[in-house]
Design a protein around this motif. Structure first.
Motif, PDB file in Angstrom:
ATOM      1  N   ILE A 452       0.844  -1.207   0.000  1.00  0.00           N
ATOM      2  CA  ILE A 452       0.000   0.000   0.000  1.00  0.00           C
ATOM      3  C   ILE A 452       0.876   1.252   0.000  1.00  0.00           C
ATOM      4  N   ILE A 453       1.904   1.260   0.848  1.00  0.00           N
ATOM      5  CA  ILE A 453       2.806   2.419   0.903  1.00  0.00           C
ATOM      6  C   ILE A 453       3.513   2.599  -0.440  1.00  0.00           C
ATOM      7  N   LYS A 454       3.919   1.502  -1.067  1.00  0.00           N
ATOM      8  CA  LYS A 454       4.550   1.602  -2.389  1.00  0.00           C
ATOM      9  C   LYS A 454       3.582   2.210  -3.408  1.00  0.00           C
ATOM     10  N   SER A 455       2.314   1.806  -3.319  1.00  0.00           N
ATOM     11  CA  SER A 455       1.301   2.341  -4.242  1.00  0.00           C
ATOM     12  C   SER A 455       1.130   3.849  -4.045  1.00  0.00           C
ATOM     13  N   VAL A 456       1.115   4.271  -2.792  1.00  0.00           N
ATOM     14  CA  VAL A 456       0.963   5.698  -2.497  1.00  0.00           C
ATOM     15  C   VAL A 456       2.177   6.478  -3.013  1.00  0.00           C
ATOM     16  N   GLU A 457       3.371   5.966  -2.788  1.00  0.00           N
ATOM     17  CA  GLU A 457       4.584   6.680  -3.214  1.00  0.00           C
ATOM     18  C   GLU A 457       4.726   6.685  -4.728  1.00  0.00           C
ATOM     19  N   THR A 458       4.268   5.618  -5.388  1.00  0.00           N
ATOM     20  CA  THR A 458       4.249   5.612  -6.854  1.00  0.00           C
ATOM     21  C   THR A 458       3.280   6.665  -7.366  1.00  0.00           C
ATOM     22  N   PHE A 459       2.151   6.798  -6.691  1.00  0.00           N
ATOM     23  CA  PHE A 459       1.146   7.795  -7.053  1.00  0.00           C
ATOM     24  C   PHE A 459       1.711   9.211  -6.918  1.00  0.00           C
ATOM     25  N   MET A 460       2.527   9.446  -5.886  1.00  0.00           N
ATOM     26  CA  MET A 460       3.081  10.777  -5.625  1.00  0.00           C
ATOM     27  C   MET A 460       4.295  11.097  -6.479  1.00  0.00           C
ATOM     28  N   ALA A 461       4.877  10.106  -7.149  1.00  0.00           N
ATOM     29  CA  ALA A 461       6.128  10.281  -7.888  1.00  0.00           C
ATOM     30  C   ALA A 461       6.060  11.513  -8.793  1.00  0.00           C
ATOM     31  N   PRO A 462       7.214  12.204  -8.984  1.00  0.00           N
ATOM     32  CA  PRO A 462       8.548  11.795  -8.551  1.00  0.00           C
ATOM     33  C   PRO A 462       8.969  12.284  -7.159  1.00  0.00           C
ATOM     34  N   GLU A 463       8.238  13.224  -6.570  1.00  0.00           N
ATOM     35  CA  GLU A 463       8.723  13.830  -5.324  1.00  0.00           C
ATOM     36  C   GLU A 463       8.564  12.902  -4.121  1.00  0.00           C
ATOM     37  N   LYS A 464       7.456  12.149  -4.047  1.00  0.00           N
ATOM     38  CA  LYS A 464       7.195  11.225  -2.935  1.00  0.00           C
ATOM     39  C   LYS A 464       7.283  11.929  -1.585  1.00  0.00           C
ATOM     40  N   LYS A 465       6.692  13.115  -1.518  1.00  0.00           N
ATOM     41  CA  LYS A 465       6.739  13.893  -0.279  1.00  0.00           C
ATOM     42  C   LYS A 465       5.359  13.959   0.347  1.00  0.00           C
ATOM     43  N   TYR A 466       5.225  13.374   1.551  1.00  0.00           N
ATOM     44  CA  TYR A 466       3.950  13.415   2.259  1.00  0.00           C
ATOM     45  C   TYR A 466       3.738  14.796   2.871  1.00  0.00           C
ATOM     46  N   GLY A 467       2.476  15.221   2.898  1.00  0.00           N
ATOM     47  CA  GLY A 467       2.162  16.512   3.484  1.00  0.00           C
ATOM     48  C   GLY A 467       1.800  16.425   4.949  1.00  0.00           C
ATOM     49  N   ASP A 468       1.625  15.199   5.465  1.00  0.00           N
ATOM     50  CA  ASP A 468       1.204  15.025   6.856  1.00  0.00           C
ATOM     51  C   ASP A 468       1.709  13.679   7.351  1.00  0.00           C
ATOM     52  N   ASP A 469       1.634  13.480   8.676  1.00  0.00           N
ATOM     53  CA  ASP A 469       2.005  12.184   9.237  1.00  0.00           C
ATOM     54  C   ASP A 469       1.106  11.095   8.651  1.00  0.00           C
ATOM     55  N   LEU A 470       1.656   9.899   8.561  1.00  0.00           N
ATOM     56  CA  LEU A 470       0.913   8.775   7.981  1.00  0.00           C
ATOM     57  C   LEU A 470       1.003   7.569   8.901  1.00  0.00           C
ATOM     58  N   THR A 471      -0.146   6.979   9.202  1.00  0.00           N
ATOM     59  CA  THR A 471      -0.189   5.730   9.953  1.00  0.00           C
ATOM     60  C   THR A 471      -1.168   4.786   9.278  1.00  0.00           C
ATOM     61  N   LEU A 472      -0.723   3.558   9.056  1.00  0.00           N
ATOM     62  CA  LEU A 472      -1.569   2.509   8.461  1.00  0.00           C
ATOM     63  C   LEU A 472      -1.498   1.285   9.362  1.00  0.00           C
ATOM     64  N   LEU A 473      -2.622   0.894   9.924  1.00  0.00           N
ATOM     65  CA  LEU A 473      -2.706  -0.251  10.826  1.00  0.00           C
ATOM     66  C   LEU A 473      -3.631  -1.288  10.188  1.00  0.00           C
ATOM     67  N   THR A 474      -3.094  -2.467   9.931  1.00  0.00           N
ATOM     68  CA  THR A 474      -3.851  -3.508   9.241  1.00  0.00           C
ATOM     69  C   THR A 474      -4.033  -4.725  10.138  1.00  0.00           C
ATOM     70  N   VAL A 475      -5.253  -5.257  10.125  1.00  0.00           N
ATOM     71  CA  VAL A 475      -5.571  -6.475  10.870  1.00  0.00           C
ATOM     72  C   VAL A 475      -6.134  -7.499   9.880  1.00  0.00           C
ATOM     73  N   LYS A 476      -5.577  -8.706   9.896  1.00  0.00           N
ATOM     74  CA  LYS A 476      -6.078  -9.767   9.006  1.00  0.00           C
ATOM     75  C   LYS A 476      -6.540 -10.937   9.846  1.00  0.00           C
ATOM     76  N   LYS A 477      -7.727 -11.453   9.517  1.00  0.00           N
ATOM     77  CA  LYS A 477      -8.270 -12.632  10.211  1.00  0.00           C
ATOM     78  C   LYS A 477      -7.732 -13.873   9.534  1.00  0.00           C
ATOM     79  N   LEU A 478      -7.092 -14.723  10.317  1.00  0.00           N
ATOM     80  CA  LEU A 478      -6.495 -15.951   9.777  1.00  0.00           C
ATOM     81  C   LEU A 478      -7.482 -17.108   9.811  1.00  0.00           C
TER      82      LEU A 478
END
Length: 478
Positions: A452-478
């Motif tokens: 997901i982070i790679k997708s976001v940074e590819t989307f932002m290319a070429p600068e890849k500069k976030y404008g705010d803090d980023l947190t991604l918390l994922t939970v998967k049911k096994l």
């Protein structure tokens, strides 16, 4: 006789001196109060300029700056709501961003559609609102270029009277957004949270914010040059240490659930936080939040919030009840210009049952293993901690429940992810995140986060500069 006369003269002189000293002290006290007010107003403006420069430096579009304007104004003036209107080429005013439930100013709200949330209904009405030149208070301010303070709006015929009690405007401030003699729009602020009328001090603050708003919108480079300032290194290091101490060192290892977190602060001090903790019932508590502001004050507020939340959660109360108690305790410790958005979820590893409450935070996304469609937002009502009265907060927040089956993925995130923008200013968006989560749902939690982070940074290319803090918390049911 001479002695008596001399004594009387001396007594008169002493009395005159005493009166003069008292008058001087009163004048001094008044002058000191005015100095304190000016210092407070100056600090609000400096903080607003600093945050605006961060937005501008990250390539934020006008819509994002408008959101910053209304939020900063409402919080700084202690108001229930604020709205910024942009002047269109034809001279009409169009609502662009709103904080809180700001009542439309050109017509009364139509009857609410069945099943439609009031907040969404009002936002839709505002999006369709257009103010003609010289129409109402907004048009008057736009035409004259001078701000208007209406202490008792209920008696002013220029102000729309809505039947809904929560939409009635009791006190109103409207100020122009003018840069170098050119009107860019108007900023309207309604109803102090305290219930009293707006004061001249708050009106002065609103006017100052309006001036700085226009500057931020019209001259990004000038704003950046004006507000660049260095934070004290001690404060940064101390706040950074506090934050590192508070965030979990390890992810929980729970049979039946898999966790992953990606945390990317944009400065030494971040405004985002997350937490995990085991509950007495064998369930697990999951938290993600975003504290307004940055620096040591935000780090201290984060510490209070996490400590209190853990204690309240240990009593076994529902997520909504837990956040009600947390808000009641936190609101007394928070400055009027600070707030916290937060999600608190309780997960049952064995059954897959999940219950959560959302206080003004972005809705979590749920991707089903057997679904080909995008992940869906799981919605529930709630307002940010510390933003409104306890009564209003308690009346809005609610629990929401769902079940997670094997392979299902739950994604919780902060707005730094969805507001990441490409070079044209287009945001990654919650919709694109939902599609990305769904596409990657077969991956394990850690790989899913990384992709997901790679997708976001590819989307932002070429600068890849976030404008705010980023947190991604994922939970998967096994």
């Amino acid at each position: 006789m001479v002695y008596v006369l001399a004594s009387a003269i001396l007594a008169a002189i002493a009395a005159a001196c005493a009166l003069f000293a008292l008058h001087s002290r009163r004048e001094l006290a008044s002058a000191l109060d005015e100095i304190d007010r000016m210092k407070e107003e100056r600090q609000v403006i400096i903080e607003f300029l600093h945050r605006s420069a961060d937005d501008i430096g990250s390539g934020a579009n006008r819509e994002k700056i408008y959101k910053r304007i209304v939020r900063a104004t409402a919080l700084s003036c202690g108001a229930m709501s604020a709205c910024v209107y942009e002047k269109s080429p034809d001279g009409r005013l169009v609502a662009k961003a709103c904080e809180g439930l700001f009542p439309p100013q050109t017509r009364k709200i139509e009857k609410q559609k069945s099943g439609e949330l009031r907040a969404e209904f009002i936002e839709d009405a505002l999006r369709r609102e257009v103010v003609e030149p010289n129409e109402g208070v907004l048009g008057e301010v736009a035409a004259s270029g001078k701000g208007v303070l209406i202490r008792d709006a209920l008696k002013d015929p220029r102000v729309i009277r809505h039947e809904d009690e929560s939409l009635k405007i009791r006190s109103l401030m409207v100020v122009p957004l003018v840069f170098r003699g050119q009107l860019g729009g108007v900023l309207a602020v309604a109803n102090p949270i305290s219930g009293r009328a707006f004061t001249e001090t708050e009106f002065s603050l609103a006017r100052s914010l309006g001036e700085q708003c226009a500057l931020a919108l019209q001259n990004a480079e000038a704003v950046s040059a004006l507000i660049m300032k260095n934070k004290l290194e001690f404060d940064l290091r101390l706040a950074s240490s506090v934050q590192r101490y508070l965030l979990p060192e390890n992810l929980p290892e729970i049979p039946g659930l898999e966790f992953a977190v990606k945390y990317l602060p944009q400065q030494l001090i971040g405004g985002d936080f997350y937490d995990f903790f085991k509950l007495p019932s064998g369930k697990i508590g999951v938290v993600i939040g975003d504290v307004s502001g940055k620096g040591i004050s935000a780090a201290i507020l984060m510490a209070l919030c996490q400590t209190k939340l853990r204690y309240i959660a240990s009593t076994g109360k529902s997520p909504a009840q837990t956040l009600k108690i947390l808000n009641s305790e936190m609101v007394r410790a928070m400055r009027s210009d600070m707030f916290i958005t937060i999600i608190y979820a309780i997960l049952d590893p064995s059954s897959g049952e999940a219950k959560f409450a959302r206080a003004g935070h972005e809705p979590p996304l749920l991707a089903r293993a057997g679904s080909d469609g995008p992940a869906v937002p799981v919605k529930s009502r709630g307002m940010a901690l510390g933003m409104v009265s306890e009564e209003l907060f308690d009346s809005v927040i609610e629990d929401a429940s769902f079940e997670m089956g094997p392979g299902d993925v739950l994604a919780l995130y902060t707005d730094g992810l969805t507001e990441a923008a490409d070079p044209r200013g287009t945001e990654f968006s919650a919709k694109k995140l939902a599609e990305t989560v769904s596409t990657l749902r077969s991956r394990n939690a850690n790989d899913l986060n990384e992709e997901i982070i790679k997708s976001v940074e590819t989307f932002m290319a070429p600068e890849k500069k976030y404008g705010d803090d980023l947190t991604l918390l994922t939970v998967k049911k096994l």
